[in-house]
Motif scaffolding. Structure first.
Motif, PDB file in Angstrom:
ATOM      1  N   THR A  45       0.843  -1.246  -0.028  1.00  0.00           N
ATOM      2  CA  THR A  45       0.109  -0.228   0.085  1.00  0.00           C
ATOM      3  C   THR A  45       0.708   1.305  -0.262  1.00  0.00           C
ATOM      4  O   THR A  45       2.163   1.114  -0.217  1.00  0.00           O
ATOM      5  CB  THR A  45      -0.833  -0.107   1.121  1.00  0.00           C
ATOM      6  OG1 THR A  45      -1.750   1.185   1.124  1.00  0.00           O
ATOM      7  CG2 THR A  45      -0.066   0.055   2.628  1.00  0.00           C
ATOM      8  N   THR A  49      -2.595   6.409   0.890  1.00  0.00           N
ATOM      9  CA  THR A  49      -3.901   5.217   1.464  1.00  0.00           C
ATOM     10  C   THR A  49      -3.966   5.086   3.043  1.00  0.00           C
ATOM     11  O   THR A  49      -4.902   5.419   3.298  1.00  0.00           O
ATOM     12  CB  THR A  49      -3.856   3.820   0.709  1.00  0.00           C
ATOM     13  OG1 THR A  49      -3.718   4.125  -0.495  1.00  0.00           O
ATOM     14  CG2 THR A  49      -4.850   3.028   1.151  1.00  0.00           C
ATOM     15  N   LEU A  53      -7.079   6.603   5.477  1.00  0.00           N
ATOM     16  CA  LEU A  53      -7.830   5.502   6.000  1.00  0.00           C
ATOM     17  C   LEU A  53      -7.863   5.934   7.445  1.00  0.00           C
ATOM     18  O   LEU A  53      -8.855   5.585   8.236  1.00  0.00           O
ATOM     19  CB  LEU A  53      -7.456   4.175   5.685  1.00  0.00           C
ATOM     20  CG  LEU A  53      -7.710   3.489   4.360  1.00  0.00           C
ATOM     21  CD1 LEU A  53      -7.034   2.095   4.056  1.00  0.00           C
ATOM     22  CD2 LEU A  53      -9.425   3.492   4.136  1.00  0.00           C
ATOM     23  N   LEU A 220      -6.841   3.690  -5.140  1.00  0.00           N
ATOM     24  CA  LEU A 220      -6.743   3.106  -3.881  1.00  0.00           C
ATOM     25  C   LEU A 220      -5.972   1.779  -3.673  1.00  0.00           C
ATOM     26  O   LEU A 220      -5.847   1.074  -4.825  1.00  0.00           O
ATOM     27  CB  LEU A 220      -8.198   2.742  -3.442  1.00  0.00           C
ATOM     28  CG  LEU A 220      -9.102   4.203  -3.081  1.00  0.00           C
ATOM     29  CD1 LEU A 220     -10.468   3.598  -2.645  1.00  0.00           C
ATOM     30  CD2 LEU A 220      -8.636   4.441  -1.652  1.00  0.00           C
ATOM     31  N   HIS A 221      -5.184   1.627  -2.629  1.00  0.00           N
ATOM     32  CA  HIS A 221      -4.366   0.504  -2.664  1.00  0.00           C
ATOM     33  C   HIS A 221      -4.860  -0.330  -1.493  1.00  0.00           C
ATOM     34  O   HIS A 221      -4.731  -0.137  -0.310  1.00  0.00           O
ATOM     35  CB  HIS A 221      -3.002   0.789  -2.524  1.00  0.00           C
ATOM     36  CG  HIS A 221      -2.301   1.494  -3.416  1.00  0.00           C
ATOM     37  ND1 HIS A 221      -2.499   2.704  -3.828  1.00  0.00           N
ATOM     38  CD2 HIS A 221      -1.576   0.805  -4.501  1.00  0.00           C
ATOM     39  CE1 HIS A 221      -1.604   2.849  -5.057  1.00  0.00           C
ATOM     40  NE2 HIS A 221      -1.091   1.816  -5.306  1.00  0.00           N
ATOM     41  N   LEU A 222      -6.134  -1.140  -1.518  1.00  0.00           N
ATOM     42  CA  LEU A 222      -6.859  -1.542  -0.370  1.00  0.00           C
ATOM     43  C   LEU A 222      -6.694  -3.179  -0.387  1.00  0.00           C
ATOM     44  O   LEU A 222      -7.470  -3.968   0.054  1.00  0.00           O
ATOM     45  CB  LEU A 222      -8.512  -1.372  -0.831  1.00  0.00           C
ATOM     46  CG  LEU A 222      -8.765  -0.052  -0.634  1.00  0.00           C
ATOM     47  CD1 LEU A 222     -10.236   0.295  -0.904  1.00  0.00           C
ATOM     48  CD2 LEU A 222      -8.406   0.617   0.790  1.00  0.00           C
ATOM     49  N   SER A 223      -5.634  -3.641  -1.017  1.00  0.00           N
ATOM     50  CA  SER A 223      -5.433  -5.250  -0.769  1.00  0.00           C
ATOM     51  C   SER A 223      -4.692  -5.796   0.481  1.00  0.00           C
ATOM     52  O   SER A 223      -3.537  -5.983   0.551  1.00  0.00           O
ATOM     53  CB  SER A 223      -4.376  -5.873  -2.065  1.00  0.00           C
ATOM     54  OG  SER A 223      -3.233  -4.925  -2.099  1.00  0.00           O
ATOM     55  N   TRP A 229      -5.935  -4.959   8.288  1.00  0.00           N
ATOM     56  CA  TRP A 229      -7.093  -4.215   8.462  1.00  0.00           C
ATOM     57  C   TRP A 229      -7.277  -3.937   9.810  1.00  0.00           C
ATOM     58  O   TRP A 229      -7.925  -3.052  10.254  1.00  0.00           O
ATOM     59  CB  TRP A 229      -8.521  -4.911   7.960  1.00  0.00           C
ATOM     60  CG  TRP A 229      -8.517  -4.762   6.414  1.00  0.00           C
ATOM     61  CD1 TRP A 229      -8.594  -5.629   5.387  1.00  0.00           C
ATOM     62  CD2 TRP A 229      -8.994  -3.518   5.829  1.00  0.00           C
ATOM     63  NE1 TRP A 229      -8.984  -5.081   4.126  1.00  0.00           N
ATOM     64  CE2 TRP A 229      -9.057  -3.720   4.295  1.00  0.00           C
ATOM     65  CE3 TRP A 229      -9.009  -2.361   6.385  1.00  0.00           C
ATOM     66  CZ2 TRP A 229      -9.666  -2.663   3.470  1.00  0.00           C
ATOM     67  CZ3 TRP A 229      -9.739  -1.189   5.252  1.00  0.00           C
ATOM     68  CH2 TRP A 229      -9.833  -1.463   3.904  1.00  0.00           C
TER      69      TRP A 229
END
Length: 303
Positions: A45, A49, A53, A220-223, A229
């Motif tokens: 990420t 990002t 977040l 977005l880099h949401l992996s 998380w």
């Protein structure tokens, strides 16, 4: 006589509990660096990002707290005060983005020391340059210590990154310190015109909004892994929303000088956790630089 004694005991207890609450807030803030590095370690990420977040996750927690404490007055503010909150939010976004970028390049310990110890020096220099405050010997000595400490932290071989990456990382940390310093200066005015929960909630909203356009352009880099998380939720709720609320409560019974000394626990906590969890170690010169930065803050506190 007994009522006077009771009042004194109550006041002393309130002061001690206030200091304890600020210590707890500072320790929670000290976990931001290692939590962020953990996110970078677990997932591919970007600093942009993660910064967005953090603010986005903290926002609903702050809003719910403000609504519970203040009721209908939670988000009420005059237009000119909203402008101040927008400025604070923009600086908050800058501070987060630069800080997380610095962590990627020079590690948690160096990034935190430069950011948190250079910020009060920047506040003092801005106050003397633009606000007409007197430049004292202690201020000039503190500025010299801060500059010398930063130079030592940039010394070749003192971090695991290459020299170019190290220099960029420290420049990002100085950018973070500038944002942090400007937030502190704007907060002085906001504290007189709005409840801290109101100003924090609105500022976090403006900060997230300021980062959103750049985030949409970058993508977005949401992996994230489930563990990452979890760290992001912790980052937004605990050292963001909860720590700021605790600090606000503690400041009600603690003088500013004591509070500023207590919050030195934050960079020390960050450095200790970075050593324990990631094995980060400051080299001899960098360690001296960190001590010089802490010395600069102590000088400003005495003044």
């Amino acid at each position: 006589m007994s009522s006077l004694l009771t009042a004194r005991v109550s006041a002393r207890f309130a002061r001690q509990s206030g200091i304890f609450i600020i210590v707890l807030a500072a320790i929670l803030w000290g976990t931001v660096g290692v939590t962020t590095r953990g996110v970078f370690t677990l997932s591919e990420t970007t600093a942009l990002t993660v910064a967005f977040l953090r603010l986005a996750v903290a926002l609903p927690a702050l809003a719910l707290t403000a609504a519970a404490v203040l009721g209908r007055r939670a988000l009420v503010a005059r237009p000119r005060h909203l402008l101040l909150m927008a400025g604070a939010g923009t600086m908050l976004a800058l501070y987060q983005l630069c800080y997380f970028g610095a962590i990627q390049r020079v590690g948690v310990a160096a990034a935190t020391l430069v950011t948190l110890c250079a910020a009060p020096v920047i506040v003092a220099l801005v106050s003397t340059t633009f606000l007409g405050e007197r430049a004292t010997r202690q201020l000039l000595l503190a500025a010299g210590l801060a500059i010398g400490g930063t130079i030592l932290l940039v010394s070749p071989g003192e971090t695991s990154a290459g020299n170019g990456e190290t220099t960029l990382g420290v420049l990002l940390a100085l950018g973070s310190a500038t944002g942090y310093a400007l937030i502190a200066m704007v907060s002085r005015t906001l504290a007189r015109v709005a409840h801290p929960l109101t100003s924090m909630t609105v500022s976090f909203a403006f900060g997230a909004a300021a980062l959103l356009p750049a985030l949409l352009l970058e993508g977005l880099h949401l992996s994230f892994t489930p563990a990452a998380w979890g760290l992001l939720v912790y980052l937004g709720v605990v050292p963001s929303a909860l720590a700021y609320v605790l600090f606000t409560i503690g400041m009600r019974t603690t003088v500013a000088t004591v509070a500023s000394l207590v919050t030195l626990i934050e960079p020390l906590t960050a450095a200790l956790l970075a050593w324990l969890i990631f094995g980060e170690q400051l080299g001899p010169l960098a360690l001296v630089g960190g001590m010089l930065l802490l010395g600069a803050v102590l000088l400003l506190t005495r003044e």
